[in-house]
Motif scaffolding. Sequence first.
Motif, PDB file in Angstrom:
ATOM      1  N   LEU A   1       3.867  -0.127   9.821  1.00 15.19           N
ATOM      2  CA  LEU A   1       4.011   0.905   8.810  1.00 15.19           C
ATOM      3  C   LEU A   1       3.397   2.199   9.329  1.00 15.19           C
ATOM      4  O   LEU A   1       2.701   2.202  10.342  1.00 15.19           O
ATOM      5  CB  LEU A   1       3.287   0.486   7.525  1.00 15.19           C
ATOM      6  CG  LEU A   1       3.794  -0.757   6.785  1.00 15.19           C
ATOM      7  CD1 LEU A   1       2.704  -1.331   5.905  1.00 15.19           C
ATOM      8  CD2 LEU A   1       5.019  -0.419   5.956  1.00 15.19           C
ATOM      9  N   THR A   2       3.637   3.285   8.612  1.00 14.55           N
ATOM     10  CA  THR A   2       3.003   4.547   8.990  1.00 14.55           C
ATOM     11  C   THR A   2       1.571   4.585   8.473  1.00 14.55           C
ATOM     12  O   THR A   2       1.196   3.837   7.553  1.00 14.55           O
ATOM     13  CB  THR A   2       3.769   5.756   8.424  1.00 14.55           C
ATOM     14  OG1 THR A   2       3.589   5.795   6.995  1.00 14.55           O
ATOM     15  CG2 THR A   2       5.252   5.695   8.753  1.00 14.55           C
ATOM     16  N   THR A   3       0.784   5.471   9.030  1.00 18.86           N
ATOM     17  CA  THR A   3      -0.608   5.606   8.580  1.00 18.86           C
ATOM     18  C   THR A   3      -0.657   6.021   7.110  1.00 18.86           C
ATOM     19  O   THR A   3      -1.528   5.577   6.351  1.00 18.86           O
ATOM     20  CB  THR A   3      -1.362   6.615   9.456  1.00 18.86           C
ATOM     21  OG1 THR A   3      -1.162   6.281  10.834  1.00 18.86           O
ATOM     22  CG2 THR A   3      -2.856   6.595   9.167  1.00 18.86           C
ATOM     23  N   ARG A   4       0.283   6.864   6.694  1.00 16.25           N
ATOM     24  CA  ARG A   4       0.357   7.226   5.272  1.00 16.25           C
ATOM     25  C   ARG A   4       0.583   5.993   4.404  1.00 16.25           C
ATOM     26  O   ARG A   4       0.013   5.867   3.315  1.00 16.25           O
ATOM     27  CB  ARG A   4       1.479   8.237   5.038  1.00 16.25           C
ATOM     28  CG  ARG A   4       1.118   9.672   5.328  1.00 16.25           C
ATOM     29  CD  ARG A   4       2.218  10.601   4.840  1.00 16.25           C
ATOM     30  NE  ARG A   4       1.809  12.003   4.927  1.00 16.25           N
ATOM     31  CZ  ARG A   4       2.521  13.013   4.431  1.00 16.25           C
ATOM     32  NH1 ARG A   4       3.670  12.773   3.805  1.00 16.25           N
ATOM     33  NH2 ARG A   4       2.083  14.255   4.544  1.00 16.25           N
ATOM     34  N   ASP A   5       1.442   5.077   4.875  1.00 12.77           N
ATOM     35  CA  ASP A   5       1.699   3.852   4.113  1.00 12.77           C
ATOM     36  C   ASP A   5       0.428   3.036   3.948  1.00 12.77           C
ATOM     37  O   ASP A   5       0.140   2.512   2.862  1.00 12.77           O
ATOM     38  CB  ASP A   5       2.758   3.006   4.818  1.00 12.77           C
ATOM     39  CG  ASP A   5       4.133   3.642   4.810  1.00 12.77           C
ATOM     40  OD1 ASP A   5       4.455   4.346   3.842  1.00 12.77           O
ATOM     41  OD2 ASP A   5       4.879   3.441   5.787  1.00 12.77           O
ATOM     42  N   TYR A   6      -0.330   2.908   5.019  1.00 11.34           N
ATOM     43  CA  TYR A   6      -1.584   2.144   4.939  1.00 11.34           C
ATOM     44  C   TYR A   6      -2.535   2.768   3.917  1.00 11.34           C
ATOM     45  O   TYR A   6      -3.241   2.061   3.194  1.00 11.34           O
ATOM     46  CB  TYR A   6      -2.250   2.061   6.314  1.00 11.34           C
ATOM     47  CG  TYR A   6      -1.458   1.256   7.328  1.00 11.34           C
ATOM     48  CD1 TYR A   6      -1.122  -0.075   7.081  1.00 11.34           C
ATOM     49  CD2 TYR A   6      -1.051   1.821   8.536  1.00 11.34           C
ATOM     50  CE1 TYR A   6      -0.397  -0.810   8.007  1.00 11.34           C
ATOM     51  CE2 TYR A   6      -0.328   1.086   9.468  1.00 11.34           C
ATOM     52  CZ  TYR A   6       0.000  -0.230   9.199  1.00 11.34           C
ATOM     53  OH  TYR A   6       0.724  -0.964  10.116  1.00 11.34           O
ATOM     54  N   SER A   7      -2.540   4.101   3.846  1.00 12.41           N
ATOM     55  CA  SER A   7      -3.430   4.749   2.877  1.00 12.41           C
ATOM     56  C   SER A   7      -2.977   4.471   1.444  1.00 12.41           C
ATOM     57  O   SER A   7      -3.811   4.345   0.538  1.00 12.41           O
ATOM     58  CB  SER A   7      -3.491   6.262   3.135  1.00 12.41           C
ATOM     59  OG  SER A   7      -2.307   6.925   2.740  1.00 12.41           O
ATOM     60  N   ARG A   8      -1.680   4.341   1.211  1.00 15.80           N
ATOM     61  CA  ARG A   8      -1.182   4.048  -0.134  1.00 15.80           C
ATOM     62  C   ARG A   8      -1.615   2.646  -0.569  1.00 15.80           C
ATOM     63  O   ARG A   8      -1.977   2.419  -1.726  1.00 15.80           O
ATOM     64  CB  ARG A   8       0.345   4.181  -0.179  1.00 15.80           C
ATOM     65  CG  ARG A   8       0.830   5.603   0.013  1.00 15.80           C
ATOM     66  CD  ARG A   8       2.340   5.664   0.175  1.00 15.80           C
ATOM     67  NE  ARG A   8       3.054   5.620  -1.091  1.00 15.80           N
ATOM     68  CZ  ARG A   8       3.348   6.678  -1.822  1.00 15.80           C
ATOM     69  NH1 ARG A   8       2.982   7.888  -1.437  1.00 15.80           N
ATOM     70  NH2 ARG A   8       4.018   6.553  -2.959  1.00 15.80           N
ATOM     71  N   MET A   9      -1.565   1.696   0.346  1.00 16.89           N
ATOM     72  CA  MET A   9      -2.045   0.360   0.024  1.00 16.89           C
ATOM     73  C   MET A   9      -3.528   0.401  -0.335  1.00 16.89           C
ATOM     74  O   MET A   9      -3.974  -0.223  -1.309  1.00 16.89           O
ATOM     75  CB  MET A   9      -1.802  -0.581   1.206  1.00 16.89           C
ATOM     76  CG  MET A   9      -2.091  -2.058   0.902  1.00 16.89           C
ATOM     77  SD  MET A   9      -3.804  -2.559   1.178  1.00 16.89           S
ATOM     78  CE  MET A   9      -3.805  -2.820   2.943  1.00 16.89           C
ATOM     79  N   GLY A  10      -4.314   1.155   0.442  1.00 16.35           N
ATOM     80  CA  GLY A  10      -5.731   1.292   0.138  1.00 16.35           C
ATOM     81  C   GLY A  10      -5.965   1.914  -1.225  1.00 16.35           C
ATOM     82  O   GLY A  10      -6.850   1.484  -1.979  1.00 16.35           O
TER      83      GLY A  10
END
Length: 385
Positions: A272-281
């Motif tokens: 996933l993109t780094t932005r995606d990982y932040s959304r999960m967080g």
Amino acid sequence: MRRLGYALAVLAVVLASLAAWKREDIIRLMAVQSLFSEDRIVWNFSHMDSLFRAVPLDAGAAPEPLPEGPAVTLPDGWDAWLKRRAITGVVILKSGVRVHEAYRLGTGQADERISWSVAKSYLSGLFGILVAEGHVDSLGAQVVEYVPELKGSAYDGVTILNVLQMSSGVEFDEDYLDFWSDINKMGRVLALGGSMDRFAAGLTVRAHSPGEAWEYVSIDTHVLGMVARAATGRDLPDLMAEKLLRPLGTYGQPYYLTDGYGVAFALGGLNLTTRDYSRMGEMFRQMGRFGGRQIVPADWVAESTRPSARTKEGARQYGYQWWMAADARPGEFMARGVYGQYVYIDRSSGTVIAVNAADRNFREHGAFEDALDMFRRIATGEGKV
């Protein structure tokens, strides 16, 4: 002599045909050997689907970005830390507002970066949804009740809770630097088109009795994925896309690495993109809620992100596929993957930090503490320039 020449010619044709037939597997095996090379690692981590078998996830249309706010003032030593830890991408959120985003070492916002073990925390969230939907009756159930092919293996007698907490007791060598370690044998199974399910079922030795002690065993997560698939009758990529990624919203084209049978590499193959990982967080910061919708049940978020595994006193703590520091305050936890992948959450300050990296020194003494210290300084606003 003529017969010998004929035989050699036939052998040459057979070998050439075999090489052509196995060409892709040979290329993948070579990719495994150079995956973490200094001159290749950054590019490899953004292009894993060109090196291994992969399946795209139908995650729907890209969402609107999270709101952007005034840039956060970063701690002293930030640039040196980025260089020291070979950071490729970082997104910082404060109370759901994006206050910093940057990419390095030739990567960009659109890069789908390999999650490594951050994928374990995604699977934990998905599993909580499946439990709430009634697909899994009890965490006390044995995994063989759902996956009979594990009978007779070291997983016979292990409960779902055991694998969630990395307390299966299965003997598994996680040394990435040892060519013959279990984790590297598993990597070659993946590269050569073997079966991850069969690999898990072939483990027969226990280091501990189930539930007796915590020991980080990545194949436990694959077994958790086997239970999810058996309980629903569906593939993991479909479940992950429908239950978690589409409600969250993702950018680009997320994908899972797979084995030769199309089975998702559940323990580390999500990209996933780094932005995606932040959304999960951010979803986990908000107790499983995101975009006005409860995606992961709040009680599962609370249970899975608190220390519950039998880790040693004074050591890093573990929940259901989530990490906590030895001195973690309530609401401070993280997803963590090799080579410097992190999703750090601190509810008390409203902070989420998603980091992707290519840190070949991630195993050195103090590397984890180096990252944690930086995350905490951002969360609390200490050490500002």
